[in-house]
Design a protein around this motif. Structure first.
Motif, PDB file in Angstrom:
ATOM      1  N   PHE A 166      30.387  -3.246  46.785  1.00  0.00           N
ATOM      2  CA  PHE A 166      29.994  -1.952  47.348  1.00  0.00           C
ATOM      3  C   PHE A 166      31.236  -1.151  47.728  1.00  0.00           C
ATOM      4  CE2 PHE A 166      28.697   0.314  51.398  1.00  0.00           C
ATOM      5  CZ  PHE A 166      28.046   1.359  50.764  1.00  0.00           C
ATOM      6  N   SER A 172      30.877   4.472  48.026  1.00  0.00           N
ATOM      7  CA  SER A 172      30.756   3.888  49.368  1.00  0.00           C
ATOM      8  C   SER A 172      31.461   4.747  50.416  1.00  0.00           C
ATOM      9  CB  SER A 172      31.317   2.464  49.392  1.00  0.00           C
ATOM     10  OG  SER A 172      32.699   2.452  49.087  1.00  0.00           O
ATOM     11  N   GLU A 175      28.852   7.156  51.757  1.00  0.00           N
ATOM     12  CA  GLU A 175      27.714   6.437  52.339  1.00  0.00           C
ATOM     13  C   GLU A 175      28.072   5.849  53.698  1.00  0.00           C
ATOM     14  OE1 GLU A 175      24.265   3.365  50.758  1.00  0.00           O
ATOM     15  OE2 GLU A 175      25.632   4.348  49.364  1.00  0.00           O
ATOM     16  N   PRO A 208      24.599  -1.955  51.657  1.00  0.00           N
ATOM     17  CA  PRO A 208      23.962  -0.633  51.560  1.00  0.00           C
ATOM     18  C   PRO A 208      22.530  -0.636  52.081  1.00  0.00           C
ATOM     19  CG  PRO A 208      24.443  -1.544  49.362  1.00  0.00           C
ATOM     20  CD  PRO A 208      25.143  -2.409  50.355  1.00  0.00           C
TER      21      PRO A 208
END
Length: 338
Positions: A166, A172, A175, A208
């Motif tokens: 990730f 990422s 996020e 996530p």
């Protein structure tokens, strides 16, 4: 040097001969003598800062050591190159050597935690003559790879490194930045508390999912006080690309380590201490046999009931055990010379 007050430390910012500007804390003991005082250079990991060593700096300075603690490349007040190729272990090792040159430190005790541990171990391979001793925290030593193994294959062998897939994805950045408080609550959570069940987030696809759920909102600030937590979040707000770039260097590091000048293990006369929390799921303790084989004289500490954040979870032990190791090494060196 108050751990609760980042401004109480001696902050410096210098342009290195490598062309990169580093922020670092540089604390001198009261009896500082450049000819005799030993310097400890402490490298933090992910997602950390110089501040990760806040509980160690004053105790070690009080023992007579000079303590130099940089924000590693991509973090805090240090330069933050956009491209992942700038974050390889050779380039960062060269930065640390340049920092030592600037501070007129011929040799130092090199201490590293997490990614800083990996960088410390590689510094011992790229710049072997600049170390007095090497202290590795949370990451066993592994040698330069002979053949390229992509991160996906590494995760197949070490499932608890699934989160790295990730991190290796550029997506990422945004996020994590969208849920930065939740991310830091997760990373610094107290694993001994079972009131909120957050499990398997280190596995592939786990992180996530947790970030998109309500679980992180239920977590408190864990191992951090509210003041410490707020400081970390302020330092990483909108700044995740640099720290995450370390996870995007697998192939870059492999290519540079094909250089025939790199050592395959720390030099045989270099004292080495490896300290690991037994409850750290990301520490790859399966590699301890490799470490013992390549560094036969290594001293290994496995600390019961402790996870990843050694400098916080068992700060008193760390504050005492590393100087004790260094003193034992110095005493042994004196005996050898006699």
């Amino acid at each position: 040097m108050d751990p609760a007050n980042p401004a109480s430390f001696n902050h410096c910012s210098e342009l290195l001969s490598t062309g990169r500007r580093y922020h670092f804390v540089d604390q001198l003991p009261a009896n500082y003598d450049p000819a005799t005082t030993k310097t400890l250079i402490c490298m933090h990991g992910f997602p950390d800062l110089w501040y990760g060593w806040r509980y160690q700096i004053k105790p070690w300075v009080d023992l007579g050591y000079r303590v130099v603690v940089p924000d590693m490349l991509g973090y805090g007040g240090t330069d933050k190159p956009e491209d992942a190729s700038e974050y390889t272990s050779r380039k960062i090792s060269d930065d640390i050597a340049a920092l030592m040159d600037l501070l007129r430190i011929p040799k130092a005790v090199i201490i590293g935690h997490d990614w800083g541990c990996f960088m410390a171990s590689r510094f011992a391979l790229w710049h072997p003559d600049r170390l007095l001793s090497l202290v590795l925290m949370s990451v066993p030593f592994i040698p330069p790879a002979k053949t390229y193994v992509p991160l996906e294959k590494i995760v197949d062998k070490i499932p608890n490194w699934g989160y790295q897939l990730f991190f290796a994805d550029k997506g990422s950045n945004a996020e994590i930045e969208r849920n930065l408080p939740g991310f830091f609550k997760l990373i610094f959570r107290d694993r001994k508390r079972r009131d909120v069940q957050v499990s398997n987030w280190t596995l592939k696809g786990g992180l996530p999912k947790v970030l998109k759920s309500d679980l992180t909102r239920q977590l408190d600030t864990g191992l951090l006080s509210q003041q410490e937590f707020d400081y970390y979040v302020s330092q990483f707000n909108g700044r995740m690309n640099g720290p995450l770039n370390y996870y995007r260097t697998t192939f870059h590091r492999f290519k540079e380590e094909q250089d025939g000048t790199i050592l395959q293990a720390p030099r045989s006369d270099l004292p080495v201490l490896l300290t690991i929390g037994k409850d750290d799921p990301t520490s790859n303790q399966g590699a301890l046999d490799i470490t013992r084989k390549l560094i036969p004289h290594v001293q290994i500490e496995l600390i019961e009931g402790v996870g990843h954040w050694l400098m916080i979870e068992c700060k008193d032990h760390v504050n005492e055990s590393i100087p004790r190791f260094l003193q034992s090494v110095s005493a042994s060196d004196v005996q050898t010379k006699l």
